[in-house]
Design an enzyme around this catalytic site. Structure first.
Site, PDB file in Angstrom:
ATOM      1  N   GLU A  80     -20.333  47.729  35.054  1.00 47.37           N
ATOM      2  CA  GLU A  80     -18.924  48.085  34.870  1.00 47.37           C
ATOM      3  C   GLU A  80     -18.722  49.020  33.691  1.00 47.37           C
ATOM      4  O   GLU A  80     -17.803  49.837  33.697  1.00 47.37           O
ATOM      5  CB  GLU A  80     -18.081  46.824  34.671  1.00 47.37           C
ATOM      6  CG  GLU A  80     -17.966  45.968  35.916  1.00 47.37           C
ATOM      7  CD  GLU A  80     -17.073  44.752  35.703  1.00 47.37           C
ATOM      8  OE1 GLU A  80     -16.818  44.393  34.532  1.00 47.37           O
ATOM      9  OE2 GLU A  80     -16.637  44.162  36.715  1.00 47.37           O
ATOM     10  N   ASP A  83     -21.349  43.829  32.269  1.00 49.83           N
ATOM     11  CA  ASP A  83     -21.417  44.862  31.229  1.00 49.83           C
ATOM     12  C   ASP A  83     -22.368  46.023  31.530  1.00 49.83           C
ATOM     13  O   ASP A  83     -22.247  47.070  30.932  1.00 49.83           O
ATOM     14  CB  ASP A  83     -21.774  44.235  29.876  1.00 49.83           C
ATOM     15  CG  ASP A  83     -20.611  43.383  29.341  1.00 49.83           C
ATOM     16  OD1 ASP A  83     -20.855  42.237  28.931  1.00 49.83           O
ATOM     17  OD2 ASP A  83     -19.466  43.884  29.347  1.00 49.83           O
ATOM     18  N   GLY A  86     -21.744  50.140  31.451  1.00 50.56           N
ATOM     19  CA  GLY A  86     -22.954  50.906  31.140  1.00 50.56           C
ATOM     20  C   GLY A  86     -23.477  50.606  29.748  1.00 50.56           C
ATOM     21  O   GLY A  86     -22.813  50.888  28.752  1.00 50.56           O
ATOM     22  N   GLY A  89     -25.870  51.995  28.200  1.00 46.75           N
ATOM     23  CA  GLY A  89     -26.085  53.243  27.457  1.00 46.75           C
ATOM     24  C   GLY A  89     -24.780  53.697  26.821  1.00 46.75           C
ATOM     25  O   GLY A  89     -24.724  54.030  25.632  1.00 46.75           O
ATOM     26  N   TYR A 112     -17.834  41.550  22.178  1.00 45.42           N
ATOM     27  CA  TYR A 112     -19.205  41.081  22.014  1.00 45.42           C
ATOM     28  C   TYR A 112     -20.145  42.219  21.599  1.00 45.42           C
ATOM     29  O   TYR A 112     -19.953  43.371  21.949  1.00 45.42           O
ATOM     30  CB  TYR A 112     -19.726  40.475  23.328  1.00 45.42           C
ATOM     31  CG  TYR A 112     -19.720  38.968  23.346  1.00 45.42           C
ATOM     32  CD1 TYR A 112     -18.906  38.267  24.219  1.00 45.42           C
ATOM     33  CD2 TYR A 112     -20.521  38.255  22.464  1.00 45.42           C
ATOM     34  CE1 TYR A 112     -18.893  36.880  24.217  1.00 45.42           C
ATOM     35  CE2 TYR A 112     -20.510  36.874  22.447  1.00 45.42           C
ATOM     36  CZ  TYR A 112     -19.698  36.186  23.333  1.00 45.42           C
ATOM     37  OH  TYR A 112     -19.686  34.811  23.326  1.00 45.42           O
ATOM     38  N   LEU A 158     -22.372  51.989  25.898  1.00 46.07           N
ATOM     39  CA  LEU A 158     -21.895  51.060  24.873  1.00 46.07           C
ATOM     40  C   LEU A 158     -22.795  51.005  23.638  1.00 46.07           C
ATOM     41  O   LEU A 158     -22.554  50.238  22.727  1.00 46.07           O
ATOM     42  CB  LEU A 158     -21.822  49.636  25.458  1.00 46.07           C
ATOM     43  CG  LEU A 158     -20.930  49.413  26.678  1.00 46.07           C
ATOM     44  CD1 LEU A 158     -20.997  47.944  27.095  1.00 46.07           C
ATOM     45  CD2 LEU A 158     -19.491  49.813  26.388  1.00 46.07           C
ATOM     46  N   ALA A 200     -16.685  45.709  23.842  1.00 51.79           N
ATOM     47  CA  ALA A 200     -15.397  45.268  23.306  1.00 51.79           C
ATOM     48  C   ALA A 200     -15.604  44.256  22.184  1.00 51.79           C
ATOM     49  O   ALA A 200     -15.958  44.606  21.071  1.00 51.79           O
ATOM     50  CB  ALA A 200     -14.491  44.773  24.422  1.00 51.79           C
TER      51      ALA A 200
END
Lengths: 671, 671
Positions: free
Chosen positions: A313, A310, A315, A317, A394, A319, A392
């Site tokens: 792949e 996470d 980032g 920041g 989580y 997310l 997504a």
């Protein structure tokens, strides 16, 4: 907005600086078919920063530090990657490297774009139709990195996890579909569809469970919610105890600088502590969550491609949530916005991305003289700097804590939703998952985090000591072990990168200490240091030789130590997206040759996390599960650094009354 | 005082009942030379309680349950012990057993008496004079159980740890003396003096360090204390969410009964939970901290006798502090007094012994739909029931926590003061201790706690399952492990007491589950259960055959399971004070014969704790170090039991301003 109008050299780029960097690049490239994948500060060298920050007085303090931006562009559809350094000080490009065959971090723009295209794809539409779904407005797609796929050479791929919603805000994880499209991001098209085979079912395709599993209050019905929770108010009538200048923060003798980037999210720089005599003691140059991996346990396609990195792949920041007062953080809250960049190179602001506040956290210390009843206690206040990211399904709360006894702690709270897969009505989830609701398979997985800890304990050159505790080698009855109780700590200091690859050990009571060998504690007679410990260090379950193990080798040891290298930031590699297992990017490459890590500028990589065998109670939304680590002063100060705290404040607590009915007297009851 | 004037059968004895029981015994014995060592409720049998509480509907609910007191008396100077059961219902003695050669728990009265006598003893006075101390008002004595001493047959002994104070409220642990008197409690006299030998010193006796190491604000000076901490107020304007009827407590679907006794301190009975459909689900019949041991690492006399069993030797109830509002607990606090007995059999009340309150404890769950930003989060509120005990130098906060997601957690916070010994000016503390100040040796030790957990998960008969997680046995590339990621949990259910002696394992990701095999979860298809886990399970370092190991065998395994037996309450034995190592009292005795623990009424004994290598920062007063365990619903409910919580309340939080100076705009800064 704040007094400090000249950026601190470690401040991340402002919106203006992002615009300037983008404009400089566009002047060179025009509006070719490319996207801005990321724009971030190129951090100045540590050789300049150490004197700038005042920790190295052997050279003059630099008066001006060049301000640079590091941009990653990707051409479409070729996928050619451009690494561009723009000097904002000189207003020009100073470096331009092109790379083919590497994949930078996914941009949220690519994810949203993918979903739009996927639900228009005829093959996707056909698979949905086979499952009884004809209204594509009901179909939602979480685009994951593909992990590793046979046909990825040179292509930028996503694996799409497909769900249905029965209404716009429905919980889609209640209705997983059984096929994964593989999508080429640069060519913007589906290249494959993988249908999950049934393993023990008389059906070839499962029915899609229609039952809703809601958690939003509007779906549950307000009348079903608990009404017996009395409010708690947390108030600071005189304001907060911390002060902020620009991106620098002061609180209870701690001083630090905060920055934020698309990939690591929150970064804590220049952590130092003001000792009793006024001396500023350097502790940590830079700390961040530099990578993570979530490998899943089911060996069959398409499930066996699930191993989300996470950080690298997607980032952290990118997310990050925009936080809401009173929900994510409670009390007197100071917010900071985050400034990232969108695919056009325009500033993209996440308002209220970071939450800063202090909390009472219980007792810090107490002692009572049992003869007289005379007691002294002090409450523990901690500073919390946090942000929450959504990957997504989580959600992860990421918390940095600072305490008044010189302790520094990091905690991850995993929440949100389990990744779900569909089962046919006659299938089981075991042995690779738990059926958390009819037909809903929540597969077993691990969450493994790699913390990059760049220390400067009382100075730039440090070492790492590993301490195990052993019972005496002498048998019971021996003169040096008459009653058999003897035990003592055994400490070894790591000399090189080979010795410094190590694992947690419960049996050996193992801890690590980051020490400064040139400073011996006057009482303990050992080098001053900070003790590092985590109670959450499960080993990586994917086997050596497996895709997950080879791509995420960082997670195969609890601790690594490497000599500081400014290009070594991401332990799974900078281009970890679709990284080739055999490339062993990141830590394995950096430690292939043995290097000195003794009494030099070092970086630690600490792996911690959770082995998650889902339970029904994790569905449909998961109560937080915590993991983390702590760094505690260990023979660093002259005594308890919190000794000068005033006694617990009596004036604001109240006796409570809790009668079961009006007639009951209240307040106290004899036990 | 409360509505419930008829005591609940599990309520501890009231002051009146204590007086009545004492009077009945005095009528028989007169005022012979004996002391009342302890007076406590004799708990009614579980066979009566299960139907009384409503968990067993196969027999009629008992209308009347006999109320009994269990008194332990000790004659002086013979030491003869009397175990007397008084029926308060029948107003008479119903059982009277005499025992010689056993030692009940120390009474605080005996400890205070001992100190008085010790400082008058000529040999003690002489040793002090040798060390330069002539004013015996400066001498203070912590009376410890002797652990094990060669000459203890039939004698009730203490080892006295001797300190000096330079003023009445001075920190005595800054001035330890180098000799231990051995004191006979019943004969009230010193029988031996053990002088600690110097090991590597040119001095035969050390000087006593005169330097003070203060922590009381009055000694540090108010002007030296921090002044920059802004207050935090925690307020519940509408009162608390829990209700109390007598000693029964209701909060957020949890229901339980609290009791308190001289030995275990707080006991939690009858924990049950109201499920979504209104069903009351039984969970735990009785939970308490039933023993603990603090074995020290130094192999030389007199240090090698230090292995305090603070539950069985001193009694956690006896050691409980009277709590102070705003210091120990903050917010809206409900207090309960404790009623114990003094050596004369009179009620001895500890006011405000137990603190009950609720706390906000951060996020409980959150999920954001990344496409739309729509988020839902709920805050976590927890119920805290706690007390704080002082065992001479150490203080332990003991906390039971209940959460809104069905989690039950127990935590110990170790604080107070390190046990200290003196070093000559030319001595080192290593390898068995840390020098935390000049001449002050803080010896290495462990704190190991044994929690007695009597479950009734959905019913009286339970089993315990041990789950380890293993990587697939198949190699990478095998059809059932193509990419090498496969792993799964392996569960075995303990059949008997042999199988059920087990240890924590980090490598195997081990957890335990207390299950009800007659209730299968409809989704997960496994027996309903609660998962038990501790992150703090260091092995016992004292060797097999050592005094500490043999007396504290309970601490040699992480988990034991035994069939329920009402006489099996204390895993180191009821008379663990000076227990004979070869007697292996408690758990080893109970498990000598193999017994069934499958699908029956069982009790678990969980060992958890800390291996403590002291640091300078632990002195002169120790910042809390935490350890504990948790029990989480695992495939017990139909989903997240906290799903019906309202969304986080926005109305009471505030944006904070944290300007470094008045001119700075405040509130937000761009990152």
């Amino acid at each position: 907005m704040s007094v400090a109008t000249i950026p601190h050299p470690l401040d991340n780029l402002s919106a203006d600086e992002i615009r300037r960097a983008t404009a400089i690049v566009r002047k060179e490239r025009g509006n070719d078919t490319y996207i801005f994948n990321s724009i971030a500060l190129k951090e100045p060298s540590k050789d300049l920063m150490m004197p700038f920050l005042g920790w190295d007085t052997s050279v003059p303090k630099p008066t001006k530090i060049e301000r640079e931006a590091f941009l990653v562009l990707q051409d479409r559809p070729s996928g050619l990657v451009h690494e561009i350094i723009v000097s904002l000080t000189q207003d020009k490009i100073t470096s331009w490297i092109k790379k083919q065959g590497v994949q930078p971090t996914l941009h949220i723009g690519e994810m949203l774009e993918a979903e739009e295209n996927l639900i228009k794809d005829p093959r996707v539409i056909e698979e949905c139709r086979k499952l009884g779904i004809t209204d594509m407005k009901q179909v939602f797609i979480d685009p994951w990195g593909v992990g590793y796929h046979e046909s990825i050479k040179g292509r930028r791929l996503m694996q799409a996890l497909v769900y249905m919603r029965t209404s716009p805000d429905d919980n889609q994880y209640a209705h997983p579909l059984d096929f994964n499209p593989i999508y080429d991001v640069n060519e913007k098209k589906v290249i494959d569809i993988i249908v999950a085979k049934r393993r023990n079912s008389k059906f070839e395709r499962p029915t899609i469970p229609q039952e809703n599993h809601h958690f939003l209050p509007e779906h549950l019905g307000e009348e079903t919610l608990r009404k017996d929770l009395k409010p708690i108010q947390i108030i600071q009538p005189e304001g907060v105890s911390f002060t902020i200048r620009g991106q620098q923060l002061d609180w209870q003798k701690w001083n630090m600088h905060l920055s934020f980037n698309y990939r690591e999210g929150l970064v804590i720089n220049n952590v130092n502590y003001r000792d009793m005599d006024g001396t500023l003691r350097p502790l940590f140059y830079r700390v961040s969550l530099a990578e993570m991996v979530v490998p899943y346990a089911n060996p069959y396609k398409p499930y066996n491609h699930k191993m989300a990195f996470d950080v690298g792949e997607y980032g952290l920041g990118n997310l990050t949530n925009s936080l809401e007062l009173g929900c994510d953080c409670v009390g007197s809250i100071y917010y900071m916005d985050a400034v990232l960049a969108d695919m056009k190179g325009e500033p993209w602001i996440i308002p209220k991305a970071i939450c800063i506040h202090e909390e009472d956290t219980g007792l810090l210390f107490k002692h009572t003289d049992y003869r007289t009843g005379k007691a002294h206690s002090a409450r523990s206040r901690r500073l919390v700097i946090s942000h929450i990211v959504t990957a997504a399904n989580y959600d992860y709360g990421l918390y940095y804590y600072f305490y008044q006894d010189g302790t520094f702690q990091y905690e991850v709270k995993a929440t949100g939703e389990l990744n779900t897969q569909v089962l046919a009505v006659d299938e089981d989830a075991a042995p690779y998952g738990t059926m958390v609701a009819p037909q809903i398979d929540a597969q077993h997985h691990q969450h493994l985090f790699s913390m990059r800890i760049d220390p400067m304990i009382d100075g730039r050159n440090n070492s790492v000591a590993e301490t195990d505790v052993y019972a005496s080698p002498h048998p019971v009855g021996h003169p040096q072990n008459m009653v058999g109780n003897a035990f003592s700590p055994y400490t070894k200091i790591f000399n090189n990168t080979d010795e410094a690859q190590t694992d947690a050990s419960l049996e050996k009571h193992r801890t690590w200490k980051i020490i400064n060998e040139s400073k011996i504690h006057p009482y303990a007679k050992t080098p001053v240091g900070f003790k590092l410990h985590s109670a959450n260090t499960p080993p990586l379950l994917a086997k050596p030789g497996s895709i997950a193990y080879e791509r995420a080798r960082f997670a195969s040891r609890t601790l690594w130590v490497t000599p500081y290298n400014p290009d070594q930031l991401f332990p799974g590699g900078f281009y970890c997206y679709q990284s080739e297992p055999s490339d062993n990017l990141g830590l394995p490459q950096w430690t292939k040759e043995v290097k000195n890590v003794r009494n030099t500028d070092i970086v630690l990589w600490l792996t911690f996390g959770i082995t998650h065998v889902p339970r029904v109670e994790d569905f449909p939304i998961m109560p937080v599960e915590m993991c983390g680590w702590s760094a505690r002063a260990a023979n660093f100060f002259i005594g308890n650094p919190g000794i000068d705290l005033p006694a617990g404040n009596k004036t604001t607590s109240r006796n409570a009354y809790a009668p079961a009915d009006a007639k009951a007297c209240c307040g106290k009851t004899n036990l």
